[in-house]
Design an enzyme around this catalytic site. Structure first.
Site, mmCIF file in Angstrom:
data_model
loop_
_atom_site.group_PDB
_atom_site.id
_atom_site.type_symbol
_atom_site.label_atom_id
_atom_site.label_comp_id
_atom_site.label_asym_id
_atom_site.label_seq_id
_atom_site.Cartn_x
_atom_site.Cartn_y
_atom_site.Cartn_z
ATOM 1 N N TYR A 51 34.597 44.480 43.156
ATOM 2 C CA TYR A 51 35.620 44.019 42.405
ATOM 3 C C TYR A 51 36.926 44.881 42.136
ATOM 4 O O TYR A 51 38.065 44.402 42.233
ATOM 5 C CB TYR A 51 34.827 43.814 41.187
ATOM 6 N N ASP A 87 34.300 38.757 38.729
ATOM 7 C CA ASP A 87 33.593 39.448 37.658
ATOM 8 C C ASP A 87 33.217 38.289 36.589
ATOM 9 O O ASP A 87 33.354 37.147 37.112
ATOM 10 C CB ASP A 87 34.726 40.655 36.837
ATOM 11 N N GLU A 133 41.250 49.761 35.410
ATOM 12 C CA GLU A 133 40.391 49.083 35.981
ATOM 13 C C GLU A 133 38.942 49.693 35.693
ATOM 14 O O GLU A 133 37.797 49.078 35.227
ATOM 15 C CB GLU A 133 40.343 48.709 37.511
#
Ligand code: SF4
Length: 361
Positions: free
Chosen positions: A132, A150, A35
């Site tokens: 996020y 996002d 991520e």
């Protein structure tokens, strides 16, 4: 309550998702690394970096034990180096137990395995993890019912629900986070969040979305109203600034000079070819000067909103006394052994290409 299209989306995702290395694991650490790497970087660019990184640092403990220089070296070329620094710093915090909250029934001196927090709130205490990323790790690795927002999710939700708020404004952000939470199913939240992003990346593209093959098209308000181009609101083109730079490929005994970047910026501590702005050669010091031997082919490179055109020159360096900056002389084929940006590799490629030597890989 989850929306009626969520089942269609999940079925589509399980059939059509791309087989990506971080989708083959539930290891929170590996998902965290992926991520962080995927922020601001494409999937294709991330895959080889992700695989190399996990090979060298397979666990959070291994990452914490590595040096920042080792971490930056593996990150070299991926850009946005503060991501790597924060990842390393966060690994240290986890391994030192700085985020560990000891339950009452556990004795004070009990040993614990270093692991990531499993809640959005806990994850957001780590440097480099915003809402996020925390939502992505909590839902994908720990199965928590946490939303994510996002660019892909904004595009899909804004079209599905004809949301007119500007996602860049704080009021708009609240609307999108609320909607992303409302649509979460009770189960398979990690898959669902990834499915939303996958739909945005592969089908609901910014231009010419493939509505004909979209698994949620029957629920899409923008499509029904023929107003695809109205969403998301406030799309803004990036305004690029063209910048000219000069690079000095200084040679000594077949080796090239790299200097260590000082200061606090994003590239702090990275090794780089001396560079000057505009048509100027890089300033070295009052006792050292550069003599141009020959120009090389110009190199193009983009950083944030700056489009750089770099003209490299092969140079000799003359001077007396100790060279004042932290520096190193390296074989240009060994550039991958040091933390350096992809711009420097491009410049060295221009040099190696021009001199008939093997190009750096
Ligand atoms: Fe996007 Fe078209 Fe699907 Fe609507 S129908 S979500 S606009 S791809």
């Amino acid at each position: 309550m989850p929306a009626k299209w969520t089942g269609n989306l999940l079925t589509w995702y399980r059939r059509h998702r791309r087989d990506l290395p971080w989708r083959r694991t539930k290891d929170p650490y590996a998902i965290w690394v992926s991520e962080i790497m995927l922020q601001q970087t494409t999937v294709e660019a991330v895959i080889p970096y992700y695989e190399r990184f996990l090979k060298r640092f397979p666990t959070v403990k291994a990452l914490a034990a590595g040096s920042e220089e080792d971490v930056l070296k593996l990150w070299s070329g991926l850009g946005y180096y503060s991501r790597a620094r924060n990842l390393h710093k966060a690994a240290g915090m986890i391994c030192r137990g700085e985020l560990y909250v000891r339950p009452n029934h556990v004795r004070a001196n009990t040993r614990f395995a270093p692991t990531l927090p499993d809640t959005v709130e806990g994850l957001m205490k780590l440097p480099g993890i915003g809402r996020y990323t925390a939502g992505a790790i909590a839902s994908i690795a720990f199965g928590k019912k946490a939303p994510i927002v996002d660019g892909n999710v904004i595009r899909v939700l804004s079209r599905l629900y004809a949301i007119t708020e500007d996602p860049k404004a704080s009021a708009g952000q609240k609307v999108f986070w609320k909607k992303a939470e409302e649509v979460l199913p009770e189960k398979s939240v990690g898959d669902f969040n990834q499915a939303l992003m996958e739909l945005g990346a592969m089908v609901c593209a910014p231009e010419n979305p493939a509505c004909r093959i979209c698994p949620v098209s029957s629920s899409c308000e923008a499509r029904r109203g023929g107003r695809l181009e109205d969403f998301p609101k406030g799309k803004k083109k990036i305004e690029y600034r063209d910048v000219r730079m000069t690079a000095a490929v200084v040679l000594k005994d077949g080796k090239v000079l790299l200097v260590k970047r000082p200061g606090k910026g994003l590239l702090k501590g990275m090794w780089e070819i001396p560079m000057g702005e505009g048509g100027h050669m890089p300033p070295l010091s009052k006792d050292w000067s550069l003599k141009v031997v020959r120009p090389l082919k110009a190199v193009k490179h983009s950083v944030l909103n700056r489009r750089l055109t770099i003209t490299p020159f092969v140079c000799e360096m003359h001077g007396t006394g100790e060279f004042p900056q932290p520096h190193i002389w390296i074989n240009p084929n060994n550039i991958n052994d040091l933390p350096t940006s992809s711009m420097n590799r491009k410049i060295l490629d221009a040099y190696l290409g021009s001199s008939g030597v093997v190009t750096v890989g």
